[in-house]
Scaffold this motif. Structure first.
Motif, PDB file in Angstrom:
ATOM      1  N   ASP A 134       0.855  -1.186   0.000  1.00 49.50           N
ATOM      2  CA  ASP A 134       0.000   0.000   0.000  1.00 49.50           C
ATOM      3  C   ASP A 134       0.891   1.235   0.000  1.00 49.50           C
ATOM      4  N   HIS A 135       0.996   1.888  -1.167  1.00 52.95           N
ATOM      5  CA  HIS A 135       1.895   3.044  -1.312  1.00 52.95           C
ATOM      6  C   HIS A 135       1.143   4.367  -1.414  1.00 52.95           C
ATOM      7  N   LEU A 136      -0.176   4.364  -1.332  1.00 52.76           N
ATOM      8  CA  LEU A 136      -0.932   5.600  -1.538  1.00 52.76           C
ATOM      9  C   LEU A 136      -0.531   6.713  -0.575  1.00 52.76           C
ATOM     10  N   PRO A 137      -0.318   6.461   0.723  1.00 52.34           N
ATOM     11  CA  PRO A 137       0.068   7.566   1.618  1.00 52.34           C
ATOM     12  C   PRO A 137       1.372   8.243   1.218  1.00 52.34           C
ATOM     13  N   ARG A 138       2.243   7.552   0.502  1.00 50.29           N
ATOM     14  CA  ARG A 138       3.535   8.142   0.107  1.00 50.29           C
ATOM     15  C   ARG A 138       3.500   8.739  -1.298  1.00 50.29           C
ATOM     16  N   LEU A 139       2.320   8.793  -1.894  1.00 52.27           N
ATOM     17  CA  LEU A 139       2.208   9.319  -3.260  1.00 52.27           C
ATOM     18  C   LEU A 139       2.694  10.757  -3.401  1.00 52.27           C
ATOM     19  N   PRO A 140       2.431  11.683  -2.456  1.00 47.63           N
ATOM     20  CA  PRO A 140       2.898  13.068  -2.631  1.00 47.63           C
ATOM     21  C   PRO A 140       4.400  13.198  -2.834  1.00 47.63           C
ATOM     22  N   HIS A 141       5.195  12.248  -2.323  1.00 47.40           N
ATOM     23  CA  HIS A 141       6.649  12.334  -2.489  1.00 47.40           C
ATOM     24  C   HIS A 141       7.063  12.243  -3.956  1.00 47.40           C
TER      25      HIS A 141
ATOM     26  N   GLU B 261     -10.341   9.338   6.262  1.00 48.47           N
ATOM     27  CA  GLU B 261      -9.779  10.637   6.635  1.00 48.47           C
ATOM     28  C   GLU B 261      -8.262  10.601   6.731  1.00 48.47           C
ATOM     29  N   GLU B 262      -7.701   9.499   7.226  1.00 50.41           N
ATOM     30  CA  GLU B 262      -6.246   9.400   7.304  1.00 50.41           C
ATOM     31  C   GLU B 262      -5.611   9.477   5.922  1.00 50.41           C
ATOM     32  N   ASP B 263      -6.237   8.852   4.941  1.00 48.88           N
ATOM     33  CA  ASP B 263      -5.729   8.930   3.573  1.00 48.88           C
ATOM     34  C   ASP B 263      -5.804  10.362   3.054  1.00 48.88           C
ATOM     35  N   ALA B 264      -6.885  11.057   3.393  1.00 49.89           N
ATOM     36  CA  ALA B 264      -7.027  12.444   2.951  1.00 49.89           C
ATOM     37  C   ALA B 264      -5.920  13.320   3.521  1.00 49.89           C
ATOM     38  N   VAL B 265      -5.566  13.104   4.783  1.00 53.15           N
ATOM     39  CA  VAL B 265      -4.483  13.875   5.407  1.00 53.15           C
ATOM     40  C   VAL B 265      -3.152  13.559   4.732  1.00 53.15           C
TER      41      VAL B 265
ATOM     42  N   PRO C 281     -15.446   5.081  -0.620  1.00 53.74           N
ATOM     43  CA  PRO C 281     -15.093   6.037   0.438  1.00 53.74           C
ATOM     44  C   PRO C 281     -15.809   5.687   1.737  1.00 53.74           C
ATOM     45  N   ILE C 282     -15.132   5.914   2.861  1.00 56.52           N
ATOM     46  CA  ILE C 282     -15.727   5.632   4.162  1.00 56.52           C
ATOM     47  C   ILE C 282     -15.574   6.855   5.052  1.00 56.52           C
ATOM     48  N   GLU C 283     -16.493   6.958   6.027  1.00 53.90           N
ATOM     49  CA  GLU C 283     -16.513   8.066   6.973  1.00 53.90           C
ATOM     50  C   GLU C 283     -16.523   9.398   6.211  1.00 53.90           C
ATOM     51  N   ASP C 284     -15.693  10.344   6.620  1.00 52.65           N
ATOM     52  CA  ASP C 284     -15.657  11.664   5.988  1.00 52.65           C
ATOM     53  C   ASP C 284     -14.401  11.850   5.157  1.00 52.65           C
ATOM     54  N   GLY C 285     -13.924  10.767   4.547  1.00 50.72           N
ATOM     55  CA  GLY C 285     -12.681  10.844   3.788  1.00 50.72           C
ATOM     56  C   GLY C 285     -12.743  11.841   2.645  1.00 50.72           C
TER      57      GLY C 285
END
Length: 415
Positions: free
Chosen positions: A325-332, A351-355, A374-378
């Motif tokens: 799972d590399h999505l959180p590091r995509l901005p790099h 929401e964690e993914d959005a942050v 999508p789940i919660e308020d992402g």
């Protein structure tokens, strides 16, 4: 393939009648019934032997139009069967074996054939329509032909030809154009002034051609070259766009890792990927299609090259999810500059993914986020960070979702 009873209804009736003749001959003492029963059996044996002893060769060639099948779209299959037979045959039946990735009515009547001793090889053309139901590489065949003797007493099932590979590609949905905003989003209408150094004297010059404005004459370059030169002030830019297909297995159903077409959610994402790419290419963007770790999923596609989009659909015909799972590091992957549109297509999104993805907003002129689950308020959190975010669930209209995020004035969540 199930085995076929070697006798037709007519042949089965003849066999039962022969058996009845033997029984009645014994009960009634009529010897002629035995002769009649033996004659019927002899005819049946002769008919059955004729199917197996007659010299017969067949070859099968299939052609599809178009050559790839799109999910939920029809394609025509043409089958040419080459036949050589020493004895005439009655009409029979044919059925082509379809895989799970295709559906259709692949069966019909196989025509009668005369003796081929004089006419030699002949061909029989068959055709039917299939519909793509599951992305991937599948195989059609073999072709089953059921033939009978000229009297219609016996039949034989033949499996003909090899399997033919068929590529079922993801569906491409027509999406709204970004052309109206190309000037300020890096599209084909955008031009740049390429100045080397300061002042008009440093502009690039080229030889004068009929139709150039006299105001653009570069007098210093003209004096040096001893021929009329004009300023080359404008240069077409090459707009760039990136489409990210997140293949992290944690964001999709577990079946998506095992085979193409197994997870409907991932199928929606793959379809969205090729549809968005096709739209951006039509709008003149040079598009890179990558995974969330930066791995290229296909060769870069130049703006306006629709044929290369077809190649992309073939590349994605067999794509599946993977464990990391590399999505959180995509901005790099986008630090250090400003790029054109970036479209991220993912599955589960919270929401964690959005942050984690928020920093990427500052490196794209048009950050777009499409989430299948999508789940919660992402999505709300992503929109607050600057994303054009929308849900593309299975019951959502992909075209409507894209129109919302592509709308220049939209900055809200759909779904």
């Amino acid at each position: 393939m199930r085995r076929v009873w070697p006798l037709t209804v007519r042949g089965t009736g003849a066999l039962l009648l022969a058996l009845a003749c033997f029984v009645l001959a014994s009960e009634l003492g009529v010897i002629e019934l035995v002769y009649f029963g033996v004659l019927l059996l002899a005819v049946l044996v002769a008919a059955l032997v004729s199917l197996y002893l007659a010299h017969r060769t067949e070859n099968v060639h299939r052609a599809l139009s178009p050559d790839t099948v799109t999910v939920d779209r029809d394609a025509e299959v043409r089958v040419r069967v080459g036949v050589r037979t020493a004895m005439p045959s009655a009409p029979g039946g044919w059925r082509d074996t379809l895989p799970k990735g295709l559906t259709g009515r692949a069966q019909g009547v196989f025509p009668s054939l005369g003796s081929g001793l004089r006419s030699g090889d002949r061909s029989v053309d068959l055709h039917y329509t299939v519909t793509g139901v599951r992305r991937g590489v599948h195989a059609i065949g073999p072709l089953s032909v059921t033939s009978s003797d000229p009297f219609g007493l016996t039949r034989r099932q033949n499996l003909l030809g090899d399997r033919t590979k068929v590529i079922v590609v993801p569906a491409v949905v027509e999406l709204a154009s970004l052309a109206a905003y190309a000037g300020d989003m890096g599209g084909t209408q955008h031009t740049t002034t390429n100045q080397i150094g300061q002042g008009a004297d440093n502009l690039i010059a080229r030889p004068y051609t009929p139709g150039d404005s006299m105001r653009r004459i570069h007098w210093r370059a003209t004096a040096h070259a001893d021929t009329l030169m004009v300023r080359q002030e404008e240069q077409e830019s090459t707009p760039q766009a990136t489409v990210v297909l997140d293949r992290g297995a944690l964001r999709w159903a577990s079946d998506a890792m095992h085979a193409p077409g197994a997870d409907p959610g991932f199928e929606r994402a793959v379809s969205a990927c090729v549809s968005v790419t096709a739209r951006l290419v039509q709008d003149g963007y040079a598009v890179d299609v990558i995974d969330s770790d930066g791995t290229a999923l296909a060769e870069p596609i130049d703006g306006g090259e629709s044929a290369e989009v077809d190649d992309l659909t073939r590349h994605l015909a067999t794509v599946t999810t993977r464990r990391d799972d590399h999505l959180p590091r995509l901005p790099h992957l986008f630090t250090g500059g400003l790029t054109g549109p970036v479209v991220v297509i993912t599955g589960r999104f919270d929401e964690e993914d959005a942050v984690a993805l928020a920093p990427l907003v500052h490196h794209s002129v048009l950050p777009v986020l499409l989430a299948v689950s999508p789940i919660e308020d992402g999505l709300t959190r992503a929109t607050q960070a600057g994303w054009r975010a929308a849900a593309i669930r299975l019951d959502d209209d992909l075209g409507a979702s894209w129109a919302t995020v592509a709308d220049r004035g939209a900055n809200r969540v759909l779904g």
